[in-house]
Motif scaffolding. Structure first.
Motif, mmCIF file in Angstrom:
data_model
loop_
_atom_site.group_PDB
_atom_site.id
_atom_site.type_symbol
_atom_site.label_atom_id
_atom_site.label_comp_id
_atom_site.label_asym_id
_atom_site.label_seq_id
_atom_site.Cartn_x
_atom_site.Cartn_y
_atom_site.Cartn_z
ATOM 1 N N ASP A 21 13.257 33.138 49.558
ATOM 2 C CA ASP A 21 13.861 32.359 48.347
ATOM 3 C C ASP A 21 12.435 31.612 47.776
ATOM 4 O O ASP A 21 12.670 30.464 47.194
ATOM 5 C CB ASP A 21 14.792 31.374 48.808
ATOM 6 N N ARG A 22 11.256 31.903 48.436
ATOM 7 C CA ARG A 22 10.074 31.476 47.915
ATOM 8 C C ARG A 22 9.141 32.758 47.433
ATOM 9 O O ARG A 22 9.562 33.993 47.763
ATOM 10 C CB ARG A 22 9.170 30.699 48.954
ATOM 11 N N TRP A 23 7.996 32.365 46.545
ATOM 12 C CA TRP A 23 7.150 33.616 45.994
ATOM 13 C C TRP A 23 5.813 32.980 46.565
ATOM 14 O O TRP A 23 5.430 32.046 46.254
ATOM 15 C CB TRP A 23 7.294 33.514 44.586
ATOM 16 N N HIS A 24 5.226 33.962 47.235
ATOM 17 C CA HIS A 24 3.821 33.614 48.005
ATOM 18 C C HIS A 24 3.214 35.220 48.268
ATOM 19 O O HIS A 24 3.860 36.079 48.724
ATOM 20 C CB HIS A 24 3.756 32.947 49.082
ATOM 21 N N PRO A 25 1.953 35.334 47.963
ATOM 22 C CA PRO A 25 1.288 36.564 48.270
ATOM 23 C C PRO A 25 1.243 36.999 49.856
ATOM 24 O O PRO A 25 1.061 38.163 49.877
ATOM 25 C CB PRO A 25 -0.216 36.301 47.733
ATOM 26 N N ASP A 26 1.450 35.973 50.652
ATOM 27 C CA ASP A 26 1.379 36.339 51.915
ATOM 28 C C ASP A 26 2.789 36.640 52.360
ATOM 29 O O ASP A 26 2.883 37.055 53.873
ATOM 30 C CB ASP A 26 1.101 35.207 52.831
ATOM 31 N N ILE A 27 3.723 36.793 51.867
ATOM 32 C CA ILE A 27 5.101 37.270 52.300
ATOM 33 C C ILE A 27 4.830 38.699 52.587
ATOM 34 O O ILE A 27 4.712 39.554 51.660
ATOM 35 C CB ILE A 27 6.269 36.884 51.410
ATOM 36 N N PRO A 28 5.295 39.280 53.735
ATOM 37 C CA PRO A 28 4.945 40.916 54.067
ATOM 38 C C PRO A 28 5.959 41.481 53.345
ATOM 39 O O PRO A 28 6.939 41.144 52.983
ATOM 40 C CB PRO A 28 5.148 40.954 55.504
ATOM 41 N N ALA A 29 5.447 42.899 52.876
ATOM 42 C CA ALA A 29 6.249 43.801 52.219
ATOM 43 C C ALA A 29 7.507 44.247 53.155
ATOM 44 O O ALA A 29 7.214 44.445 54.457
ATOM 45 C CB ALA A 29 5.611 45.092 51.977
ATOM 46 N N ALA A 30 8.649 44.554 52.379
ATOM 47 C CA ALA A 30 9.710 45.090 53.207
ATOM 48 C C ALA A 30 9.621 46.498 53.224
ATOM 49 O O ALA A 30 10.367 47.075 54.180
ATOM 50 C CB ALA A 30 11.071 44.671 52.705
ATOM 51 N N ALA A 31 9.089 47.184 52.014
ATOM 52 C CA ALA A 31 8.928 48.764 52.049
ATOM 53 C C ALA A 31 8.071 48.890 51.081
ATOM 54 O O ALA A 31 7.560 48.003 50.465
ATOM 55 C CB ALA A 31 10.306 49.390 51.839
ATOM 56 N N GLU A 32 7.668 50.184 50.725
ATOM 57 C CA GLU A 32 6.888 50.726 49.704
ATOM 58 C C GLU A 32 7.204 51.712 48.966
ATOM 59 O O GLU A 32 8.177 52.365 49.415
ATOM 60 C CB GLU A 32 5.424 50.921 50.418
ATOM 61 N N VAL A 33 6.731 52.033 47.631
ATOM 62 C CA VAL A 33 7.192 53.022 46.873
ATOM 63 C C VAL A 33 5.700 53.615 45.996
ATOM 64 O O VAL A 33 4.822 52.768 45.880
ATOM 65 C CB VAL A 33 8.150 52.443 45.613
#
Length: 219
Positions: A21-33
């Motif tokens: 519920d926040r937006w930040h570049p350090d939040i890790p990815a859950a998956a990739e495409v």
């Protein structure tokens, strides 16, 4: 004839991530495409009065700042698996850069209570900074698209400028309005959304895409 890759659902571990519920570049990815790939994202509902909780972030392999990702909405459906023709997300966007987070996201008095920065759990070193600096929904500005007016139903397209490596795409706050309803005042609901993602190198400069560009379905 365009080649559409089979849908690739998130890995089981990623499907269990409660979102952020926040937006930040350090939040890790859950998956990739990869570019040209498609993915199904399971989105939780927003609690009454709470910030939206989008699913993600999703890393777009090879994306760099200055690129643009082209996101096509292939379908939206309810948690029971049924497709919903009028279903659409309430927001979609890429992670902001660190400078934007530091300028606009810091909450007076320290880290935001109850912040949910994805996989950055309390007690982990990045949590304090991510919780304190991360942008709230109301502070995200034009970097994150609000889709309350431009309903991004199946057939819609979104152009999103990339601010950090991997783009870190998130989407959620799904709505399923009744046919003919003028807006989305009703609470969001859990469900899924199928997206196809394509990467355009240096799209910000080449096509002057400086903010989210929403292209609703002509239907």
């Amino acid at each position: 004839m365009a080649l559409v890759l089979p849908l690739a659902p998130l890995e089981p571990a990623a499907r269990g991530v409660p979102g952020h519920d926040r937006w930040h570049p350090d939040i890790p990815a859950a998956a990739e495409v990869i570019t040209g790939g498609s993915v199904r994202m399971d989105c939780p509902a927003r609690a009454p009065g709470a910030e939206p909780v989008p699913c993600g972030p999703l890393v777009v392999v090879g994306a760099e700042p200055g690129d643009v990702i082209v996101v096509d909405v292939l379908g939206v459906g309810r948690a029971d698996g049924r497709s919903a023709r009028g279903g659409h997300p309430g927001l979609v966007g890429c992670a902001p850069d660190a400078d934007t987070s530091c300028r606009a996201g810091v909450v007076p008095g320290g880290p935001a209570e109850g912040a949910l920065p994805g996989r950055v759990a309390p007690g982990h070193p990045p949590y304090g900074r991510a919780a304190a600096e991360a942008l709230r929904g109301g502070s995200r500005g034009r970097r994150i698209a609000s889709c309350g007016i431009a309903r991004l139903t199946a057939g819609s397209r979104i152009l999103l400028p990339v601010h950090v490596r991997g783009a870190k795409l998130s989407v959620g706050d799904l709505h399923f309005p009744e046919p003919g309803a003028p807006d989305c005042r009703r609470a969001s609901a859990p469900g899924w959304i199928d997206l196809r993602v394509n990467l355009t190198r240096q799209g910000v400069t080449r096509f002057r895409v400086t903010g989210p560009t929403l292209m609703p379905s002509p239907d």
